[in-house]
Design a protein around this motif. Structure first.
Motif, short mmCIF file in Angstrom:
data_model
loop_
_atom_site.label_atom_id
_atom_site.label_comp_id
_atom_site.label_asym_id
_atom_site.label_seq_id
_atom_site.Cartn_x
_atom_site.Cartn_y
_atom_site.Cartn_z
N SER B 142 0.82 -1.22 0.00
CA SER B 142 0.00 0.00 0.00
C SER B 142 0.86 1.28 0.00
O SER B 142 0.35 2.36 0.27
N GLN B 143 2.14 1.13 -0.33
CA GLN B 143 3.09 2.26 -0.49
C GLN B 143 3.34 3.03 0.81
O GLN B 143 3.83 4.14 0.79
N GLU B 144 3.00 2.41 1.96
CA GLU B 144 3.24 3.11 3.23
C GLU B 144 4.73 3.28 3.49
O GLU B 144 5.16 4.28 4.07
N ILE B 145 5.52 2.29 3.05
CA ILE B 145 6.97 2.39 3.26
C ILE B 145 7.55 3.48 2.36
O ILE B 145 8.40 4.26 2.79
N ASP B 146 7.05 3.55 1.12
CA ASP B 146 7.46 4.65 0.23
C ASP B 146 7.10 5.99 0.86
O ASP B 146 7.87 6.95 0.81
N ALA B 147 5.89 6.03 1.44
CA ALA B 147 5.42 7.28 2.06
C ALA B 147 6.36 7.70 3.18
O ALA B 147 6.70 8.88 3.31
N LEU B 148 6.80 6.73 3.99
CA LEU B 148 7.74 7.05 5.07
C LEU B 148 9.01 7.65 4.50
O LEU B 148 9.51 8.67 4.97
#
Lengths: 282, 274
Positions: B142-148
């Motif tokens: 869900s791209q949460e790591i990218d968001a971080l």
């Protein structure tokens, strides 16, 4: 009723960007996935206060370009300068500081499922500032008002609709008042009314906060509505960078195919097909 | 046809060798990644505050609750059962020599040195290791790591370090609890079966088991906690292909973590008993 609603829609003027300082500069950018070259030497410039839409079909390289601009992918060669700094040539500490001047609204929102909407929006403030909790709450609530999401602070991301998730993602992206906002497919998967509201939000963010905005999308209607300039990507190359009118007037066959949603017609030569088949079997 | 098969045989062998080589390289790369993750986590634990990016106490506490307190019921239930099972098997075996009374020696050593840490490690690998892999895998999709990353928040500092601290604190504590409960379970069966009082049983266990034996088990549990965390994180971070990918990597994480625990346990026992 619909006429009245139409009349109430805000009118946005395209700003005059002549002489504006570039905030994103891309030079001869080449990016690979494994051994496959995706971007073949891209040159691009985004000016201060501009909405640049990067448009292209599936596999055109627009997501790769965005990920490289965000520093999530390292280019094979070429340069990316954000606010004058070499994104891929600076230290981690400097990159962290630079990223505080950039906001990103991801396609699926990328909200943290274990945090409430308010906690999600407050996260960059908690991590990068020493403000007290109340001030952070006030700032996050202000941004929620900007994106018309006030009153939903205690909901969890799973309880939000698609449009609300996008709005929350925008609120989190702008909470640090970034100078550049990147949006990945902001209106994808939304019904036309909500998609139009998201377009309005992007335009109002530019006008109210003076941000430079880079939008990656394949939604033509949305692109034509919000863009100051459009960059048309095709198979890792830029076909054209120009205003909406210039893109519409382009005689380039690939651009016209994209605008008219036509697939490329490939004429099959039976002799060549048989030759290829025989060669493959050998 | 025969010619064709002759031509393809070396190609097939080369293909298999190529596959084997790639798998070996991938395994070495995973071990290297595990080491790098551990080093980065320690870096953020020690120097995070100096870089204005401290490891959050609240997040660590939440992970500790998840790893420790919420796992207490299953650990307790399994430990009582295994303690009783050890006593049953011990008495049955020693009856051959007419030495049932000596069962406390076997139970005492095997619980604190082997079964306590091993069973706790396996249960935590199945429970927390899998949930860590699934959580990180879902965050990746869900791209949460990218968001971080684009928010300038280091994902190792934000996700891995709190989980690692929580595991390194809670797994030894759970192991100590499991030791006590296993010994109590075994003691209850022994007292019923051999008519030995609980006080006499406790005295004998205290005589037999030294602090060194307990520390042997607890230090193993620290190693297990690191292994479970790193295996979960690496598998979660390598998720691709949506929900199916998350499921595959979660299963892989449990299998690898349990295998790593058992192999480490054997190596540890071999080295420390020589």
């Amino acid at each position: 009723m619909s006429q009245a609603a139409h009349a109430e829609k805000p009118v946005y003027q395209r700003p005059d960007l002549t002489g504006a300082t570039p905030v994103v500069e891309v030079e001869k950018l080449v990016t690979h996935y494994g051994e496959r070259e995706i971007l073949h030497g891209i040159d691009l410039e985004v000016r201060e206060g501009e909405i640049m839409v990067i448009m292209g079909g599936s596999g055109s390289g627009k997501s790769t370009l965005l990920n490289t601009l965000l520093g999530l992918l390292h280019p094979t060669s070429g340069e990316v300068r954000i606010l004058g700094e070499h994104l891929h040539g600076i230290s981690d500490v400097e990159r962290t500081k630079l990223r505080q001047k950039m906001g990103v609204a991801f396609q699926g929102g990328a909200l943290f499922s274990s945090l409430s909407v308010l906690e999600n929006i407050m996260l960059p403030l908690r991590e990068h500032t020493k403000l007290d909790l109340n001030t952070m709450r006030i700032m996050a609530r202000l941004k929620m008002q900007v994106v018309a999401l006030d009153g939903f602070e205690n909901l969890m991301p799973a309880e939000l609709s698609g449009g609300m998730i996008k709005r929350a993602a925008f609120a989190r992206a702008i909470v640090m008042d970034p100078r550049i906002l990147f949006c990945d497919e902001p209106s994808a998967g939304l019904d036309p009314v909500v998609a139009s509201a998201i377009d309005d939000l992007i335009l109002s963010l530019r006008d109210a906060m003076g941000m430079s905005i880079v939008v990656v999308t394949h939604e033509l209607e949305s692109a034509f509505r919000i863009a100051d300039r459009i960059c048309v990507l095709d198979k890792g190359n830029i076909l054209l960078i120009g205003t909406v009118e210039e893109v519409r007037a382009s005689t380039n066959e690939r651009i016209q195919n994209l605008l008219n949603r036509r697939t490329e017609e490939k004429v099959l030569d039976p002799d060549e097909y048989l030759r290829n088949l025989t060669a493959a079997n050998d | 046809m025969a010619e064709a098969s002759e031509r393809t045989l070396p190609t097939r062998i080369a293909g298999r060798l190529d596959k084997l080589g790639r798998a070996a390289v991938a395994a070495v790369a995973e071990v290297g990644l595990g080491g790098a993750l551990f080093a980065q986590s320690v870096f953020w634990m020690v120097l995070g505050s100096r870089r204005a990016q401290p490891v959050r106490i609240k997040a660590t506490f939440e992970r500790a609750m998840e790893v420790g307190i919420q796992a207490l019921p299953i650990i307790t239930m399994m430990s009582v059962t295994i303690g009783m099972m050890l006593a049953i098997q011990g008495i049955y075996t020693l009856r051959v020599f007419g030495a049932e009374e000596q069962v406390t020696i076997g139970v005492g050593f095997s619980v604190v040195r082997e079964f306590g840490p091993l069973i706790t490690g396996i249960l935590i690998a199945g429970r927390t290791g899998s949930s860590l892999a699934a959580r990180i895998g879902t965050m990746r999709i869900s791209q949460e790591i990218d968001a971080l990353q684009v928010m300038g928040i280091n994902p190792v500092r934000f996700i891995v370090a709190p989980a690692l601290i929580a595991m390194m604190v809670m797994v030894p504590l759970l192991t100590f609890w499991a030791d006590l409960v296993m010994l109590a379970g075994a003691g209850w069966y022994i007292s019923v079966s051999l008519g030995m009082s609980m006080a006499a049983y406790t005295d004998r266990i205290i005589d037999i088991v030294s602090v060194g034996d307990v520390m042997h088990g607890l230090s193993k549990s620290v190693l297990f906690s690191i292994l479970i965390t790193l295996v979960g994180v690496i598998n979660g971070a390598n998720v691709s292909g949506g929900a199916e990918g998350v499921g595959k990597m979660t299963t892989r994480s449990v299998v690898l973590a349990i295998s790593a625990i058992i192999v480490t346990d054997m190596v540890f026992a071999f080295i420390t008993t020589r």
